[in-house]
Design a protein around this motif. Structure first.
Motif, PDB file in Angstrom:
ATOM      1  N   HIS A 200       0.835  -1.197   0.000  1.00 24.69           N
ATOM      2  CA  HIS A 200       0.000   0.000   0.000  1.00 24.69           C
ATOM      3  C   HIS A 200       0.872   1.250   0.000  1.00 24.69           C
ATOM      4  CE1 HIS A 200       0.816   0.588   4.286  1.00 24.69           C
ATOM      5  NE2 HIS A 200       0.555  -0.695   4.463  1.00 24.69           N
ATOM      6  N   TYR A 201       0.251   2.405   0.143  1.00 24.23           N
ATOM      7  CA  TYR A 201       0.921   3.688  -0.089  1.00 24.23           C
ATOM      8  C   TYR A 201       2.071   3.956   0.883  1.00 24.23           C
ATOM      9  CZ  TYR A 201      -3.597   3.890  -2.354  1.00 24.23           C
ATOM     10  OH  TYR A 201      -4.692   3.578  -3.108  1.00 24.23           O
ATOM     11  N   GLU A 202       1.955   3.535   2.126  1.00 24.87           N
ATOM     12  CA  GLU A 202       3.017   3.761   3.101  1.00 24.87           C
ATOM     13  C   GLU A 202       4.137   2.748   2.987  1.00 24.87           C
ATOM     14  OE1 GLU A 202       1.469   4.085   7.035  1.00 24.87           O
ATOM     15  OE2 GLU A 202       0.033   5.657   6.519  1.00 24.87           O
ATOM     16  N   ASN A 203       3.922   1.689   2.217  1.00 28.66           N
ATOM     17  CA  ASN A 203       4.953   0.672   2.025  1.00 28.66           C
ATOM     18  C   ASN A 203       5.690   0.838   0.706  1.00 28.66           C
ATOM     19  OD1 ASN A 203       4.793  -0.615   4.465  1.00 28.66           O
ATOM     20  ND2 ASN A 203       3.433  -2.249   3.770  1.00 28.66           N
ATOM     21  N   VAL A 204       5.641   2.043   0.157  1.00 26.71           N
ATOM     22  CA  VAL A 204       6.431   2.397  -1.020  1.00 26.71           C
ATOM     23  C   VAL A 204       7.143   3.699  -0.700  1.00 26.71           C
ATOM     24  CG1 VAL A 204       6.428   2.925  -3.477  1.00 26.71           C
ATOM     25  CG2 VAL A 204       4.759   1.294  -2.558  1.00 26.71           C
ATOM     26  N   LEU A 205       8.476   3.673  -0.717  1.00 29.16           N
ATOM     27  CA  LEU A 205       9.261   4.833  -0.317  1.00 29.16           C
ATOM     28  C   LEU A 205      10.094   5.375  -1.471  1.00 29.16           C
ATOM     29  CD1 LEU A 205      10.604   3.687   3.190  1.00 29.16           C
ATOM     30  CD2 LEU A 205       8.498   4.927   2.643  1.00 29.16           C
ATOM     31  N   ALA A 206      10.317   6.684  -1.432  1.00 26.88           N
ATOM     32  CA  ALA A 206      11.163   7.327  -2.437  1.00 26.88           C
ATOM     33  C   ALA A 206      12.613   6.905  -2.229  1.00 26.88           C
ATOM     34  CB  ALA A 206      11.037   8.845  -2.335  1.00 26.88           C
ATOM     35  N   ASP A 216       8.765  -3.709   3.405  1.00 28.54           N
ATOM     36  CA  ASP A 216       7.912  -4.509   4.299  1.00 28.54           C
ATOM     37  C   ASP A 216       7.074  -5.562   3.582  1.00 28.54           C
ATOM     38  OD1 ASP A 216       8.896  -3.050   6.376  1.00 28.54           O
ATOM     39  OD2 ASP A 216       7.131  -1.794   6.625  1.00 28.54           O
ATOM     40  N   PRO A 217       7.694  -6.433   2.805  1.00 27.06           N
ATOM     41  CA  PRO A 217       6.880  -7.438   2.120  1.00 27.06           C
ATOM     42  C   PRO A 217       6.252  -8.419   3.106  1.00 27.06           C
ATOM     43  CG  PRO A 217       9.206  -7.941   1.876  1.00 27.06           C
ATOM     44  CD  PRO A 217       9.131  -6.578   2.504  1.00 27.06           C
ATOM     45  N   LYS A 218       5.023  -8.784   2.806  1.00 22.93           N
ATOM     46  CA  LYS A 218       4.346  -9.908   3.474  1.00 22.93           C
ATOM     47  C   LYS A 218       4.148 -10.941   2.367  1.00 22.93           C
ATOM     48  CE  LYS A 218       3.888  -7.574   7.350  1.00 22.93           C
ATOM     49  NZ  LYS A 218       4.787  -6.457   6.951  1.00 22.93           N
ATOM     50  N   PRO A 219       5.171 -11.755   2.105  1.00 19.91           N
ATOM     51  CA  PRO A 219       5.179 -12.544   0.867  1.00 19.91           C
ATOM     52  C   PRO A 219       4.261 -13.757   0.913  1.00 19.91           C
ATOM     53  CG  PRO A 219       7.144 -13.010   2.163  1.00 19.91           C
ATOM     54  CD  PRO A 219       6.431 -11.904   2.872  1.00 19.91           C
ATOM     55  N   LEU A 220       3.746 -14.077  -0.266  1.00 24.13           N
ATOM     56  CA  LEU A 220       2.950 -15.281  -0.493  1.00 24.13           C
ATOM     57  C   LEU A 220       3.263 -15.818  -1.886  1.00 24.13           C
ATOM     58  CD1 LEU A 220      -0.744 -14.529   0.586  1.00 24.13           C
ATOM     59  CD2 LEU A 220       0.753 -16.248   1.584  1.00 24.13           C
ATOM     60  N   SER A 221       3.054 -17.102  -2.067  1.00 24.69           N
ATOM     61  CA  SER A 221       2.981 -17.671  -3.408  1.00 24.69           C
ATOM     62  C   SER A 221       1.526 -17.587  -3.815  1.00 24.69           C
ATOM     63  CB  SER A 221       3.447 -19.132  -3.405  1.00 24.69           C
ATOM     64  OG  SER A 221       3.197 -19.730  -4.663  1.00 24.69           O
ATOM     65  N   GLY A 222       1.213 -16.651  -4.710  1.00 21.79           N
ATOM     66  CA  GLY A 222      -0.181 -16.411  -5.048  1.00 21.79           C
ATOM     67  C   GLY A 222      -0.336 -15.791  -6.409  1.00 21.79           C
ATOM     68  N   GLU A 223      -1.292 -14.887  -6.520  1.00 23.09           N
ATOM     69  CA  GLU A 223      -1.492 -14.116  -7.741  1.00 23.09           C
ATOM     70  C   GLU A 223      -1.711 -12.661  -7.347  1.00 23.09           C
ATOM     71  OE1 GLU A 223      -4.988 -15.136  -9.957  1.00 23.09           O
ATOM     72  OE2 GLU A 223      -6.146 -15.653  -8.180  1.00 23.09           O
ATOM     73  N   TRP A 224      -1.302 -11.747  -8.232  1.00 23.17           N
ATOM     74  CA  TRP A 224      -1.295 -10.332  -7.887  1.00 23.17           C
ATOM     75  C   TRP A 224      -2.692  -9.755  -7.716  1.00 23.17           C
ATOM     76  CZ3 TRP A 224       2.471  -7.651  -5.866  1.00 23.17           C
ATOM     77  CH2 TRP A 224       3.779  -8.112  -6.014  1.00 23.17           C
ATOM     78  N   GLU A 225      -3.689 -10.379  -8.288  1.00 19.22           N
ATOM     79  CA  GLU A 225      -5.058  -9.907  -8.077  1.00 19.22           C
ATOM     80  C   GLU A 225      -5.411  -9.892  -6.588  1.00 19.22           C
ATOM     81  OE1 GLU A 225      -4.809 -11.128 -12.319  1.00 19.22           O
ATOM     82  OE2 GLU A 225      -4.082 -11.950 -10.421  1.00 19.22           O
ATOM     83  N   PHE A 226      -4.805 -10.786  -5.824  1.00 20.14           N
ATOM     84  CA  PHE A 226      -5.042 -10.831  -4.376  1.00 20.14           C
ATOM     85  C   PHE A 226      -4.502  -9.586  -3.675  1.00 20.14           C
ATOM     86  CE2 PHE A 226      -3.509 -11.966  -0.100  1.00 20.14           C
ATOM     87  CZ  PHE A 226      -4.678 -12.432   0.484  1.00 20.14           C
ATOM     88  N   ALA A 227      -3.497  -8.942  -4.268  1.00 15.92           N
ATOM     89  CA  ALA A 227      -2.791  -7.847  -3.599  1.00 15.92           C
ATOM     90  C   ALA A 227      -3.442  -6.486  -3.785  1.00 15.92           C
ATOM     91  CB  ALA A 227      -1.341  -7.795  -4.101  1.00 15.92           C
ATOM     92  N   VAL A 228      -4.584  -6.415  -4.463  1.00 12.69           N
ATOM     93  CA  VAL A 228      -5.204  -5.127  -4.779  1.00 12.69           C
ATOM     94  C   VAL A 228      -5.874  -4.485  -3.570  1.00 12.69           C
ATOM     95  CG1 VAL A 228      -7.073  -4.061  -6.119  1.00 12.69           C
ATOM     96  CG2 VAL A 228      -5.484  -5.659  -7.233  1.00 12.69           C
TER      97      VAL A 228
END
Length: 305
Positions: A200-206, A216-228
Motif C-alpha cells: 500500500h501507499y506507506e509501504n512504497v518509499l522514495a 515490508d513485504p508480506k510474501p505469499l505464493s499467489g497471484e497479484w489480483e489478491f494484492a489489490v
C-alpha cells in the motif's frame, strides 16, 4: 547515538504497539522487547555498524539508521510473527528490483540490514490515482515465480473458507456465504507468483536508485489480483469524501488492474473476499472496531454488481 542500544532508546509509541502481544512464533511482545537491546547490539557488532539518527518504527518492527564503512544503511529488527518470517527471502528474490535492497540477514534474530531509503517520503502525498499507477507498476516489477519456501495462497484460502462458513453476528451472513463461495472458486488456480500482499501507499518509499521502492513485504505464493485490496482500504479519506463511494473504489481497482495487467474480475473477487475476512477477523476481537468493520463491508459491497 551511543554504540550500545539501551531499552530507553525504544520509542514509547512502539512499546505500546508490541507490549501485551501473545507469542506468535515463539516469543511474546513483552519478552521480545526485553531482549531487543541485546539483539540490536549483536547486529551492530556482527555487521560493523554505527548507529546514527533517530529510531523509527512500523507496527511490528524497529528501524535504526546506521552507517557501515561510511555508507548509510538501515537495521530492521522485527517482532517474530508469521507474516515476517520470510521477508528476507522475498527481498533476496527481488534483488533490489522494485524493492528495497537486502544487504544482509540474520533470520535467527529476525533482523535485516537494508539499503537506506527516505522513510518520510511515501505514496500518501502524491495524487491518489498517480500513486495507484506507481504501485501497479511495482506489481509488474516485483512479479516472478515463487520459490517453494513461501506459503501458498491456496492453503490460506482453504482455512478462510472455514472461517467464512462459521460467520459472525457482526457481518451479514449473505456476505460470508458469498466470500466462502468465491474462495472455493479462486483457490484451485491461484498459486505460483511471488506477491507482496501488503503493498500500500506507506509501504512504497522514495529512493535514489529507483524513484520508488517497495518495503515490508508480506510474501505469499499467489497471484497479484489478491494484492489489490490494500489500495482500497488505505487513503480512505478520499473514498469517504467521494460523491459515490462505489464508483470511486471501482475506479481505484480499475487503475491498478490496467497498470499491472491484472484480471479485473479476479481482482474484484479477491478484494471482496479479503474485505469480508477483515470484517470477520475484527469481529473476533475482544472490543471490535465497528468503524473498521463498516468500512470493510462498504468496500466488499462495492465489489459486487
Amino acid at each position: 547515538m551511543p554504540m550500545n542500544f539501551g531499552g530507553e532508546a525504544i520509542p514509547a509509541s512502539f512499546r505500546e504497539l508490541v507490549e501485551g502481544r501473545a507469542a506468535d512464533v515463539g516469543v511474546s511482545g513483552d519478552d521480545w522487547l526485553a531482549s531487543l537491546p541485546g539483539i540490536v547490539d549483536h547486529c551492530v557488532r556482527q555487521w560493523s555498524l554505527r548507529l546514527d539518527g533517530p529510531v523509527w518504527h512500523g507496527q511490528c518492527a524497529l528501524v535504526l539508521p546506521c552507517h557501515r564503512d561510511g555508507e548509510p544503511v538501515v537495521l530492521k529488527v522485527s517482532w517474530p510473527h508469521e507474516e515476517a518470517r520470510l521477508e528476507h527471502l522475498a527481498l533476496q528474490n527481488w534483488h533490489g528490483r522494485g524493492a528495497v535492497r537486502l544487504l544482509a540477514a540474520d533470520p535467527a534474530h529476525w533482523a535485516m540490514l537494508l539499503e537506506s531509503v527516505a522513510h518520510d517520503a511515501d505514496l500518501t502525498d502524491p495524487p491518489l490515482l498517480d500513486a495507484i499507477e506507481v504501485i501497479g507498476g511495482l506489481f509488474t516489477r516485483l512479479d516472478r515465480p515463487a520459490t517453494p519456501q513461501f506459503t501458498r495462497l491456496s492453503e490460506c484460502a482453504e482455512r478462510w473458507i472455514t472461517l467464512c462458513r462459521s460467520g459472525s453476528r457482526l457481518v451479514p451472513r449473505r456476505l460470508t456465504d458469498q466470500a466462502a463461495g468465491l474462495l472455493s472458486e479462486l483457490a484451485p488456480d491461484c498459486d505460483g507468483r511471488l506477491i507482496h500482499r501488503d503493498l500500500h501507499y506507506e509501504n512504497v518509499l522514495a529512493a535514489q536508485r529507483e524513484p520508488w521502492l517497495a518495503i515490508d513485504p508480506k510474501p505469499l505464493s499467489g497471484e497479484w489480483e489478491f494484492a489489490v485490496a490494500p489500495l482500497l482500504w488505505n487513503r480512505w479519506d478520499h473514498a469517504a469524501a467521494a460523491h459515490n463511494v462505489r464508483t470511486h473504489l471501482r475506479l481505484r481497482l480499475g487503475v491498478v488492474a490496467e497498470a499491472a495487467g491484472l484480471d479485473e474480475s479476479r481482482a474484484l473477487a479477491w478484494t471482496f473476499a479479503r474485505m469480508v475476512l477483515n470484517a470477520v477477523w475484527e469481529a473476533q476481537e475482544p472490543i471490535p472496531d465497528d468503524e473498521w468493520i463498516s468500512q470493510c463491508i462498504t468496500i466488499a459491497k462495492a465489489m459486487t454488481d
